[in-house]
Design a protein around this motif. Structure first.
Motif, PDB file in Angstrom:
ATOM      1  N   PHE A 110      -0.980  -0.857 -32.818  1.00 51.62           N
ATOM      2  CA  PHE A 110      -1.720  -2.005 -32.325  1.00 51.62           C
ATOM      3  C   PHE A 110      -1.791  -3.055 -33.414  1.00 51.62           C
ATOM      4  N   GLY A 111      -1.609  -4.309 -33.036  1.00 51.57           N
ATOM      5  CA  GLY A 111      -1.749  -5.363 -34.027  1.00 51.57           C
ATOM      6  C   GLY A 111      -1.960  -6.723 -33.406  1.00 51.57           C
ATOM      7  N   LEU A 112      -2.642  -7.569 -34.160  1.00 51.21           N
ATOM      8  CA  LEU A 112      -2.852  -8.959 -33.783  1.00 51.21           C
ATOM      9  C   LEU A 112      -2.389  -9.835 -34.927  1.00 51.21           C
ATOM     10  N   ARG A 113      -1.792 -10.971 -34.587  1.00 49.27           N
ATOM     11  CA  ARG A 113      -1.386 -11.940 -35.612  1.00 49.27           C
ATOM     12  C   ARG A 113      -1.867 -13.323 -35.200  1.00 49.27           C
ATOM     13  N   PHE A 114      -2.520 -13.995 -36.125  1.00 48.60           N
ATOM     14  CA  PHE A 114      -3.016 -15.348 -35.908  1.00 48.60           C
ATOM     15  C   PHE A 114      -2.190 -16.273 -36.776  1.00 48.60           C
ATOM     16  N   GLU A 115      -1.623 -17.316 -36.163  1.00 46.89           N
ATOM     17  CA  GLU A 115      -0.794 -18.241 -36.924  1.00 46.89           C
ATOM     18  C   GLU A 115      -1.387 -19.628 -36.904  1.00 46.89           C
ATOM     19  N   SER A 116      -1.243 -20.337 -38.016  1.00 46.23           N
ATOM     20  CA  SER A 116      -1.728 -21.714 -38.124  1.00 46.23           C
ATOM     21  C   SER A 116      -0.738 -22.647 -37.473  1.00 46.23           C
ATOM     22  N   THR A 117      -1.267 -23.755 -36.978  1.00 51.62           N
ATOM     23  CA  THR A 117      -0.392 -24.797 -36.456  1.00 51.62           C
ATOM     24  C   THR A 117      -0.217 -25.845 -37.528  1.00 51.62           C
ATOM     25  N   THR A 118       0.941 -26.459 -37.525  1.00 53.47           N
ATOM     26  CA  THR A 118       1.194 -27.553 -38.460  1.00 53.47           C
ATOM     27  C   THR A 118       1.411 -28.851 -37.722  1.00 53.47           C
ATOM     28  N   ASP A 119       1.314 -28.803 -36.388  1.00 53.66           N
ATOM     29  CA  ASP A 119       1.513 -30.005 -35.588  1.00 53.66           C
ATOM     30  C   ASP A 119       0.311 -30.923 -35.724  1.00 53.66           C
ATOM     31  N   ASP A 120       0.553 -32.179 -36.078  1.00 50.76           N
ATOM     32  CA  ASP A 120      -0.521 -33.148 -36.194  1.00 50.76           C
ATOM     33  C   ASP A 120      -1.054 -33.564 -34.828  1.00 50.76           C
TER      34      ASP A 120
END
Length: 159
Positions: A110-120
């Motif tokens: 089981f795993g979760l990944r949170f990613e940042s956005t770089t879109d302005d």
């Protein structure tokens, strides 16, 4: 003015809530069986608290393991505190849920990944999240190897 349901941010909050619920259970009852967690977090998050030497050694992100030895697990509304052992040196940490980049329990795939956005042009204050496919009932190939976990990006469901 059209109102839309923001599924990405709703999923983001739900997944962080899931982490909180799991940690609350572990704080109350301990880790069951072979369960253990790899938690990667942003050491530069303004609300993260860790020893200076750890922040210097891990200036961007750090992965901690909750498995055999951890102490003082205190789960709060916005994050959790825990004392972990770093080379025979117990160190307290505070990890805000918003600082978590990945949460993995390899014992049950089981795993979760949170990613940042770089879109302005992104109008969300929160980052989109990805869920790691947890279908561990899939068959192995003929050599007995399990397939890699599938990453599903929630961005594909956003407008």
């Amino acid at each position: 003015m059209t109102r839309e349901i923001d599924y990405g941010n709703l999923m983001h909050r739900a997944m962080r809530g899931l982490i909180r619920s799991v940690l609350e259970d572990i704080a109350a009852h301990g880790l069951p069986g072979a369960h253990h967690f790899f938690i990667t977090f942003d050491t530069g998050h303004p609300d993260a608290a860790l020893a200076d030497w750890l922040a210097e050694r891990y200036p961007g992100e750090m992965t901690v393991v909750l498995q055999h030895w951890y102490d003082n697990l205190d789960v709060g509304e916005d994050g959790f505190a825990v004392t972990l052992n770093f080379g025979d040196s117990p160190e307290p940490l505070y990890i805000p849920y918003d600082a978590i980049k990945t949460f993995v329990d390899p014992s049950v795939e089981f795993g979760l990944r949170f990613e940042s956005t770089t879109d302005d042009d992104e109008d969300d204050d929160e980052e989109p999240a990805e869920a790691i496919n947890t279908d561990h009932a899939r068959d192995s190939d003929e050599d007995g190897n399990k397939p890699e976990a599938e990453i599903v990006s929630l961005d594909s469901f956003r407008k």
